[in-house]
Design a protein around this motif. Sequence first.
Motif, short mmCIF file in Angstrom:
data_model
loop_
_atom_site.label_atom_id
_atom_site.label_comp_id
_atom_site.label_asym_id
_atom_site.label_seq_id
_atom_site.Cartn_x
_atom_site.Cartn_y
_atom_site.Cartn_z
N ARG A 151 -16.57 31.04 62.85
CA ARG A 151 -16.24 32.43 63.20
C ARG A 151 -17.51 33.26 63.43
NH1 ARG A 151 -12.42 33.01 58.37
NH2 ARG A 151 -10.51 31.98 59.06
N LEU A 169 -8.67 30.80 69.10
CA LEU A 169 -9.42 29.87 68.25
C LEU A 169 -8.40 29.10 67.43
CD1 LEU A 169 -11.96 28.72 66.87
CD2 LEU A 169 -11.92 30.70 65.34
N GLU A 218 -6.19 33.62 66.16
CA GLU A 218 -6.67 32.42 65.48
C GLU A 218 -5.50 31.73 64.79
OE1 GLU A 218 -10.15 32.82 62.85
OE2 GLU A 218 -9.17 31.37 61.52
#
Length: 441
Positions: A58, A39, A71
């Motif tokens: 999220r 991400l 992330e």
Amino acid sequence: MTVVTRFAPSPTGRLHVGNIRTALHNWMWARKQGGRFLLRIDDTDGERSREEHVLSIRDDLAWLGLVPDGEARQSQRFDLYERRFAELAAAGRVYPAYETQQELDLKRKILLGRGLPPVYDRAALALADADRARLEAEGVRPHWRFRLDHSAAIEWHDLIRGPQRFDPATMSDPVVRRADGSWLYLLPSVIDDIDMGITHVVRGEDHVSNTAAQLQMFDALGATPPAFAHEALLTGSEGKLSKRLGSLGADHFRNAGIEPQAIVALLARLGTSDPVEPQADPAPLLATFDFARFGRAPARFDEAELAQLNARILHQLDYETVASRLPAGMDEAGWDAVRPNLSTLAEAADWWQVVEGPVDAVRDPGDSAFLAQAAQVAAGLDWSDDPWHALTNALKDATGRKGKALFLPLRRALTGRDSGPDMAALLPLIGRDRAIARLRG
Ligand code: GLU
């Protein structure tokens, strides 16, 4: 080669169904190939990015089961962008430009007025050092453009769209950095894709012309570009690109009682040559997932289709999967009795209310004697084994009633409704005492 994909939303709003689809396909490709799904929060635009949207992105991914393996946030990576930008500047691949927005708009209008494509004329490239020094002395701060290489066509094999070809001479040198030093999307994305070892960029076809420019950026930074898959966009059920689609997010679906598995099952297959099927488990969806199966026509997203799929998936979910969301006291037998009748999980509570009561029994005066007789039979039954069949068989023999005349008055008195879950499953849950009381009225 380990596959690494990334989902790179800008946290300027909640995810909508189009973003969810992009996230899903990146996740699926990484999972299928035993790779990693990252991400990346594209928050270089400090004014439009919001922390609440980072949190909701999220949450939405977690709800959908698309858990990232890592992330990164672009706002924490400015040092890296600065370093790589300096390399490009030293190599003359980015150059300062001093035109104001009004000047650029005017140039554009003139070209369009002459029937020419509005390509930037590279006037800033022609400036002499002295011109730049004068502008700087006047306090004009430049923005920065990436200098496209016009010497050869830009070509790539898109995993969905097939061979792609752009003539860089027909493109404006893209602005990569604003006069205030802030970054536009194009270059940081490439720097990150290189730094994170991204092997596949999966995104909407609205990015195709960005890819042409970005391929030259990979090259200018000395990197081999990833593979690209550009997906046809989604349209609404009416066949048009609809505003509504842009407002349909995970929160909307959650509130409407849609299970994440239904969204995954639909969006995994929509726009591909494979049929949409009620798969509660992603494994078979991963098995068939392949960019080659995606068509180039826009895929049509239909909420009614999603609702139907949702019901069919709900009917497959086992007790353990849903237990924490069921009404208090509802056990496995309760879930198994009601699930074939559900469109949404929330409806389980309505049926549990029918089991536990009180119910507003519906009684036709013409059935009073029959129901009184049923109460009597029910009192004498063995309730440990299939009381519904025992009850109806006994009443059939005693009264000669059959079919609807036999079953409907019983169902109405016992549940207050004309239809619903199988009575054979429901009656043991209602139990002897409540059933007798409801039959007596
Ligand atoms: N932040 C960009 C977007 O949301 C990312 C595009 C990309 O995947 O490179 O459009």
